[in-house]
Every structure is written in structure tokens, then in C-alpha cells.
Design a protein around this motif. Structure first.
Motif, PDB file in Angstrom:
ATOM      1  N   LEU A  82      14.677   0.464  37.802  1.00 53.33           N
ATOM      2  CA  LEU A  82      14.295   1.822  37.386  1.00 53.33           C
ATOM      3  C   LEU A  82      15.154   2.907  38.042  1.00 53.33           C
ATOM      4  O   LEU A  82      14.670   3.986  38.365  1.00 53.33           O
ATOM      5  N   GLY A  83      16.410   2.600  38.257  1.00 54.61           N
ATOM      6  CA  GLY A  83      17.333   3.595  38.793  1.00 54.61           C
ATOM      7  C   GLY A  83      17.341   3.734  40.298  1.00 54.61           C
ATOM      8  O   GLY A  83      18.036   4.606  40.833  1.00 54.61           O
ATOM      9  N   LEU A  84      16.602   2.895  40.994  1.00 54.25           N
ATOM     10  CA  LEU A  84      16.612   2.943  42.456  1.00 54.25           C
ATOM     11  C   LEU A  84      17.933   2.399  42.982  1.00 54.25           C
ATOM     12  O   LEU A  84      18.541   1.527  42.363  1.00 54.25           O
ATOM     13  N   PRO A  85      18.372   2.882  44.139  1.00 54.57           N
ATOM     14  CA  PRO A  85      19.564   2.270  44.729  1.00 54.57           C
ATOM     15  C   PRO A  85      19.242   0.839  45.162  1.00 54.57           C
ATOM     16  O   PRO A  85      18.124   0.548  45.579  1.00 54.57           O
ATOM     17  N   PHE A 127      12.073  15.697  28.193  1.00 54.18           N
ATOM     18  CA  PHE A 127      11.346  14.431  28.156  1.00 54.18           C
ATOM     19  C   PHE A 127      11.796  13.524  27.018  1.00 54.18           C
ATOM     20  O   PHE A 127      11.602  12.322  27.057  1.00 54.18           O
ATOM     21  N   GLY A 128      12.400  14.085  26.004  1.00 55.56           N
ATOM     22  CA  GLY A 128      12.808  13.320  24.830  1.00 55.56           C
ATOM     23  C   GLY A 128      13.862  12.270  25.121  1.00 55.56           C
ATOM     24  O   GLY A 128      13.937  11.254  24.426  1.00 55.56           O
ATOM     25  N   ALA A 129      14.682  12.480  26.117  1.00 54.01           N
ATOM     26  CA  ALA A 129      15.765  11.544  26.428  1.00 54.01           C
ATOM     27  C   ALA A 129      15.331  10.399  27.338  1.00 54.01           C
ATOM     28  O   ALA A 129      16.119   9.507  27.626  1.00 54.01           O
ATOM     29  N   LEU A 130      14.102  10.423  27.781  1.00 56.47           N
ATOM     30  CA  LEU A 130      13.640   9.387  28.707  1.00 56.47           C
ATOM     31  C   LEU A 130      13.430   8.056  28.000  1.00 56.47           C
ATOM     32  O   LEU A 130      13.038   8.018  26.839  1.00 56.47           O
ATOM     33  N   PRO A 131      13.656   6.939  28.710  1.00 54.28           N
ATOM     34  CA  PRO A 131      13.367   5.629  28.106  1.00 54.28           C
ATOM     35  C   PRO A 131      11.855   5.441  27.963  1.00 54.28           C
ATOM     36  O   PRO A 131      11.059   6.086  28.661  1.00 54.28           O
ATOM     37  N   TRP A 132      11.471   4.529  27.093  1.00 50.31           N
ATOM     38  CA  TRP A 132      10.055   4.318  26.802  1.00 50.31           C
ATOM     39  C   TRP A 132       9.238   4.032  28.057  1.00 50.31           C
ATOM     40  O   TRP A 132       8.098   4.473  28.191  1.00 50.31           O
ATOM     41  N   TYR A 133       9.807   3.292  29.002  1.00 50.21           N
ATOM     42  CA  TYR A 133       9.030   2.883  30.171  1.00 50.21           C
ATOM     43  C   TYR A 133       8.769   4.036  31.141  1.00 50.21           C
ATOM     44  O   TYR A 133       7.936   3.910  32.025  1.00 50.21           O
ATOM     45  N   ALA A 134       9.451   5.159  30.944  1.00 50.13           N
ATOM     46  CA  ALA A 134       9.162   6.324  31.783  1.00 50.13           C
ATOM     47  C   ALA A 134       7.797   6.921  31.438  1.00 50.13           C
ATOM     48  O   ALA A 134       7.226   7.657  32.233  1.00 50.13           O
TER      49      ALA A 134
END
Length: 151
Positions: free
Chosen positions: A123-126, A69-76
Motif C-alpha cells: 500500500l505504498g509503504l517504504p 478522491f477519484g484517482a484513488l485505487p479501489w482498495y483505498a
């Protein structure tokens, strides 16, 4: 020839989830009326939901450490805020709009946001560009919202 996975189970689960959303608004309205606050109702709802998820997670046997979880961006980390806002607004709006109007207006908002998010690949969606067919579909949903509200 590779088999495509069946969509039956995911579709049925989403229908069930949609039914649960319809049940959530009037039950949270009851909490709101009793406590005098849609925000308190949302807090109670989320506390009960958090406890239920905790039990489900413990029963699953899946134990992930905190490192991923530490590598996730703030908005996650703020996905729960969206749900909290929805629950509080639904507890306030359901007795004023009616349940069918609340749900259909909410679905209209979901479709508009989904079209935009798909279009930009948020948010990473195609990326799925907005097309005339998709716009017509969204317009039909908005028309349905108007018809349900006027009905």
C-alpha cells in the motif's frame, strides 16, 4: 543542522488512541448486549463516530472537493471495513476473552500484519525488510499475549 521534529506529540496521541480502543470494546459490548447483535453495536458505534468526525471536519474549515478522491485505487475506499470488522469482533470477543486478552491478541495480529506490510512495501509503504531483531520483538509480543491470557 536541520532539526528533527519531536515525536512526543505523535507518541502521546497514539497512546491516547490506544486507550480509546480499550474503551471502545466494553462500550460496544454494552451496545451488543442491549441490541443482541455485535454487528448492530458496530453500526451504532460507526454512526456515532461518523457524526463526530463530521462535526470535527466542519469545525476544521478544510473543504476539499471530491476530485482528488477519484484517482484513488479501489482498495483505498475500504479502510472503514477493517474498522467495522474489528469493532464487531471486539464487541463479540471482549466478554468471552476479557479486555486485556482481546487487546493483546489484537496487537499481536497488528504486529504480524505490520511486519509483512513493511517487508513487502504494501500500500505504498517504504520497504523495511523483516530482520531478526524485528522477529524477536514480535515474538516477545506474542509471548506477552500468552502470559496475559494465562494470567
Amino acid at each position: 543542522m536541520p532539526q528533527t521534529p519531536s515525536l512526543t506529540l505523535p507518541i502521546l496521541l497514539v497512546v491516547l488512541a490506544g486507550a480509546m480502543i480499550a474503551l471502545q470494546a466494553p462500550t460496544n459490548t454494552m451496545l451488543s448486549r442491549a441490541g443482541g447483535s455485535p454487528v448492530l453495536a458496530a453500526l451504532i458505534s460507526f454512526a456515532v463516530g461518523t457524526a463526530a468526525l463530521g462535526v470535527a471536519w466542519l469545525a476544521s474549515g478544510h473543504r476539499t472537493g471530491l476530485a482528488p478522491f477519484g484517482a484513488l485505487p479501489w482498495y483505498a475506499w475500504i479502510g472503514g471495513v477493517y474498522g467495522a470488522v474489528y469493532v464487531a469482533i471486539a464487541a463479540y470477543a471482549a466478554p468471552r476473552l476479557g479486555l486485556a486478552a482481546l487487546i493483546t491478541v489484537g496487537i499481536g495480529g497488528q504486529i504480524l500484519m505490520a511486519l509483512w506490510m513493511d517487508h513487502v512495501g504494501a500500500l505504498g509503504l517504504p520497504k523495511t525488510p523483516v530482520s531478526l531483531t524485528r522477529v524477536i520483538g514480535a515474538a516477545l509480543v506474542v509471548t506477552g499475549v500468552v502470559l496475559v491470557r494465562k494470567g
